[in-house]
Write a protein that holds these residues in place. Structure first.
Motif, PDB file in Angstrom:
ATOM      1  N   VAL A 166     -17.922 -20.564   6.104  1.00 35.14           N
ATOM      2  CA  VAL A 166     -18.182 -21.462   5.041  1.00 35.14           C
ATOM      3  C   VAL A 166     -19.438 -21.984   4.869  1.00 35.14           C
ATOM      4  N   ALA A 167     -19.969 -21.998   3.820  1.00 32.96           N
ATOM      5  CA  ALA A 167     -21.134 -22.951   3.350  1.00 32.96           C
ATOM      6  C   ALA A 167     -20.652 -24.220   3.074  1.00 32.96           C
ATOM      7  N   GLU A 168     -21.639 -25.198   3.736  1.00 33.50           N
ATOM      8  CA  GLU A 168     -21.187 -26.456   4.035  1.00 33.50           C
ATOM      9  C   GLU A 168     -20.574 -27.442   2.637  1.00 33.50           C
ATOM     10  N   GLU A 169     -21.263 -27.005   1.663  1.00 33.48           N
ATOM     11  CA  GLU A 169     -21.061 -27.559   0.267  1.00 33.48           C
ATOM     12  C   GLU A 169     -19.498 -27.305  -0.170  1.00 33.48           C
ATOM     13  N   TRP A 170     -19.101 -26.032   0.138  1.00 36.25           N
ATOM     14  CA  TRP A 170     -17.617 -25.731  -0.196  1.00 36.25           C
ATOM     15  C   TRP A 170     -16.616 -26.037   0.639  1.00 36.25           C
ATOM     16  N   VAL A 171     -16.840 -26.618   1.924  1.00 34.02           N
ATOM     17  CA  VAL A 171     -15.663 -27.009   2.629  1.00 34.02           C
ATOM     18  C   VAL A 171     -14.648 -27.827   2.033  1.00 34.02           C
ATOM     19  N   PRO A 172     -14.909 -29.223   1.470  1.00 33.60           N
ATOM     20  CA  PRO A 172     -14.065 -29.833   0.953  1.00 33.60           C
ATOM     21  C   PRO A 172     -13.101 -29.103  -0.440  1.00 33.60           C
ATOM     22  N   SER A 173     -13.744 -28.305  -1.059  1.00 33.72           N
ATOM     23  CA  SER A 173     -12.581 -27.465  -2.119  1.00 33.72           C
ATOM     24  C   SER A 173     -12.016 -26.314  -1.527  1.00 33.72           C
ATOM     25  N   LEU A 174     -12.667 -25.978  -0.464  1.00 30.70           N
ATOM     26  CA  LEU A 174     -11.855 -24.671   0.230  1.00 30.70           C
ATOM     27  C   LEU A 174     -10.475 -25.304   0.979  1.00 30.70           C
ATOM     28  N   LYS A 175     -10.819 -26.537   1.694  1.00 28.62           N
ATOM     29  CA  LYS A 175      -9.441 -27.170   2.125  1.00 28.62           C
ATOM     30  C   LYS A 175      -8.476 -27.553   1.134  1.00 28.62           C
ATOM     31  N   GLU A 176      -8.832 -27.826  -0.020  1.00 31.02           N
ATOM     32  CA  GLU A 176      -7.919 -28.122  -1.127  1.00 31.02           C
ATOM     33  C   GLU A 176      -7.215 -27.026  -1.495  1.00 31.02           C
ATOM     34  N   CYS A 177      -7.843 -26.038  -1.632  1.00 32.84           N
ATOM     35  CA  CYS A 177      -7.283 -24.653  -2.075  1.00 32.84           C
ATOM     36  C   CYS A 177      -6.287 -24.005  -1.228  1.00 32.84           C
ATOM     37  N   LEU A 178      -6.624 -24.099   0.292  1.00 33.95           N
ATOM     38  CA  LEU A 178      -5.864 -23.631   1.092  1.00 33.95           C
ATOM     39  C   LEU A 178      -4.597 -24.564   1.165  1.00 33.95           C
ATOM     40  N   LYS A 179      -4.739 -25.728   0.987  1.00 33.95           N
ATOM     41  CA  LYS A 179      -3.244 -26.522   0.755  1.00 33.95           C
ATOM     42  C   LYS A 179      -2.548 -26.017  -0.527  1.00 33.95           C
ATOM     43  N   VAL A 180      -3.058 -25.673  -1.434  1.00 33.37           N
ATOM     44  CA  VAL A 180      -2.518 -24.989  -2.521  1.00 33.37           C
ATOM     45  C   VAL A 180      -1.737 -23.819  -2.262  1.00 33.37           C
ATOM     46  N   VAL A 181      -2.666 -22.714  -1.801  1.00 31.79           N
ATOM     47  CA  VAL A 181      -2.050 -21.612  -1.400  1.00 31.79           C
ATOM     48  C   VAL A 181      -0.716 -21.713  -0.287  1.00 31.79           C
ATOM     49  N   SER A 182      -0.868 -22.546   0.398  1.00 32.07           N
ATOM     50  CA  SER A 182       0.036 -22.787   1.687  1.00 32.07           C
ATOM     51  C   SER A 182       1.574 -23.180   0.723  1.00 32.07           C
ATOM     52  N   SER A 183       1.428 -23.988  -0.372  1.00 34.78           N
ATOM     53  CA  SER A 183       2.655 -24.110  -1.006  1.00 34.78           C
ATOM     54  C   SER A 183       3.092 -23.178  -1.916  1.00 34.78           C
ATOM     55  N   TRP A 184       2.051 -22.431  -2.536  1.00 32.65           N
ATOM     56  CA  TRP A 184       2.434 -21.338  -3.624  1.00 32.65           C
ATOM     57  C   TRP A 184       3.018 -20.042  -2.802  1.00 32.65           C
ATOM     58  N   GLY A 185       2.695 -19.685  -1.421  1.00 31.34           N
ATOM     59  CA  GLY A 185       3.043 -18.610  -0.822  1.00 31.34           C
ATOM     60  C   GLY A 185       2.098 -17.432  -0.929  1.00 31.34           C
ATOM     61  N   TYR A 186       2.004 -16.557  -0.179  1.00 36.47           N
ATOM     62  CA  TYR A 186       0.661 -15.629   0.027  1.00 36.47           C
ATOM     63  C   TYR A 186       1.564 -14.173  -0.109  1.00 36.47           C
ATOM     64  N   GLY A 187       0.881 -13.358  -0.904  1.00 32.10           N
ATOM     65  CA  GLY A 187       1.082 -12.186  -1.212  1.00 32.10           C
ATOM     66  C   GLY A 187       2.376 -11.618  -2.036  1.00 32.10           C
ATOM     67  N   GLY A 188       2.856 -10.473  -1.686  1.00 34.01           N
ATOM     68  CA  GLY A 188       3.911 -10.180  -2.688  1.00 34.01           C
ATOM     69  C   GLY A 188       5.191 -10.921  -2.458  1.00 34.01           C
ATOM     70  N   GLU A 202      -2.760 -30.525   8.645  1.00 31.67           N
ATOM     71  CA  GLU A 202      -2.796 -30.455   7.306  1.00 31.67           C
ATOM     72  C   GLU A 202      -3.777 -31.536   6.898  1.00 31.67           C
ATOM     73  N   TYR A 203      -4.555 -32.230   7.601  1.00 28.49           N
ATOM     74  CA  TYR A 203      -5.253 -33.143   7.247  1.00 28.49           C
ATOM     75  C   TYR A 203      -6.740 -32.654   7.328  1.00 28.49           C
ATOM     76  N   ASN A 204      -7.168 -31.976   8.495  1.00 29.75           N
ATOM     77  CA  ASN A 204      -8.468 -31.669   8.654  1.00 29.75           C
ATOM     78  C   ASN A 204      -8.551 -29.962   7.943  1.00 29.75           C
ATOM     79  N   VAL A 205      -7.259 -29.328   8.232  1.00 29.40           N
ATOM     80  CA  VAL A 205      -7.168 -27.947   7.844  1.00 29.40           C
ATOM     81  C   VAL A 205      -8.055 -26.850   8.562  1.00 29.40           C
ATOM     82  N   MET A 206      -9.160 -27.352   8.678  1.00 33.81           N
ATOM     83  CA  MET A 206     -10.058 -26.265   9.449  1.00 33.81           C
ATOM     84  C   MET A 206     -10.806 -26.938  10.534  1.00 33.81           C
TER      85      MET A 206
END
Length: 315
Positions: A166-188, A202-206
């Motif tokens: 991950v590029a450093e400036e994208w770390v905060p955005s990526l963390k929030e996106c992963l939280k959303v995907v975890s609730s949405w569900g992955y794949g088919g 769930e706080y630091n994520v990565m």
């Protein structure tokens, strides 16, 4: 860019293992939801210009990495083995052939140029696979359609590790996106509650991670689904996967939901040559659909430099 580990525990059965390209697409949808279309276009344009904001690995069993697809890194057929030892190994060759993952400590030895015995490697628990029956409902009568019974296969993986460059400036955005995907569900089947997962932290994520890399590597191994480029070394060994992708979210609900097939290399592909200094290789694939000309498939892969002896044909 820095390498991070994302610990995941699956909460519901999924229709497929965690693949790097599918996870990338899921995060793109989450980014569109959280930060808007302009932000998503900026992300995809950076990938096209070979300046990716982040790259995922596949999901691997906790504490394991994929078995290298090639190279001489085992002791099974060394010249020092006696005839009786070779015969004994042949009795278990079928079991050894099925080994897909190697523990991190043994992988560290392989990366340094040492050889290991695959038969002695600890193995992860196998995913639990089960089949669920479904019925097709007639929209006019509200009853089951004749011949509408079908089955779907789901898998329950244990705790898994996903790596992200991950590029450093994208770390905060990526963390929030992963939280959303975890609730949405992955794949088919995500819209039916499939593929939901819980983040280990769930706080630091990565959490930042560093692999023990040899000083003078002669090769590199991929951790993601990869689409090779012309500048990558010719000397390589790999396993192929034909990916039959499908559009997600709104695009998957309207029109023709399938992408054109894409030929990719599975994680564990080994390329002999100087490892890229950027920490990744591969490219994005386009021309996936007549309906959505802007659609892309992520074929960029995280790489790990290593010292693996070449097979005889490549020596």
């Amino acid at each position: 860019m820095k390498l991070y580990r994302i610990g995941v525990r699956m909460l519901s059965g999924s229709r497929s293992p965690v693949h790097s390209d599918t996870l990338f697409g899921s995060v793109c949808w989450a980014l569109l939801y959280l930060e808007g279309e302009d932000r998503l276009k900026s992300l995809l344009q950076s990938c096209i210009e070979r300046k990716p904001a982040f790259i995922f690995s596949d999901g691997f069993p906790r504490g394991f990495l994929p078995r290298p697809a090639g190279g001489n890194y085992t002791t099974e057929f060394s010249e020092s083995r006696s005839k009786s030892e070779i015969i004994e190994f042949m009795k278990t060759a079928k079991k050894v052939k099925k080994i897909s993952y190697i523990p991190l400590d043994d992988m560290s030895r392989i990366f340094k140029g040492e050889k290991i015995s695959l038969g002695d490697c600890r193995q992860p628990d196998e995913a639990i696979v089960h089949m669920t029956a479904h019925n097709t409902i007639d929209r006019e009568t509200g009853t089951s359609m004749k011949g509408g019974l079908y089955r779907e296969i789901y898998r329950w993986d244990g705790d898994i590790d996903i790596y992200a460059l991950v590029a450093e400036e994208w770390v905060p955005s990526l963390k929030e996106c992963l939280k959303v995907v975890s609730s949405w569900g992955y794949g088919g089947g995500a819209s039916r509650g499939r593929g939901a997962f819980q983040l280990e932290d769930e706080y630091n994520v990565m959490s930042e991670v560093n692999f023990d890399i040899p000083e003078n590597p002669n090769a590199f191994m991929t951790l993601s689904r990869c689409i090779p480029t012309q500048d990558m070394p010719v000397r390589c060994q790999y396993r192929l996967d034909v990916k039959y992708g499908r559009f997600g979210q709104e695009r998957g609900k309207a029109g023709y939901p399938f992408k054109r097939p894409v030929l990719m290399l599975e994680p564990g592909a080994v390329f002999w040559g100087d490892p890229p200094g950027c920490g990744w290789c591969g490219t994005m694939a386009g021309d996936l659909s007549d309906d959505y000309t802007d659609a892309l498939q992520c074929g960029m892969s995280i790489i790990l430099p290593c010292r693996i002896e070449q097979p005889e044909w490549g020596a």
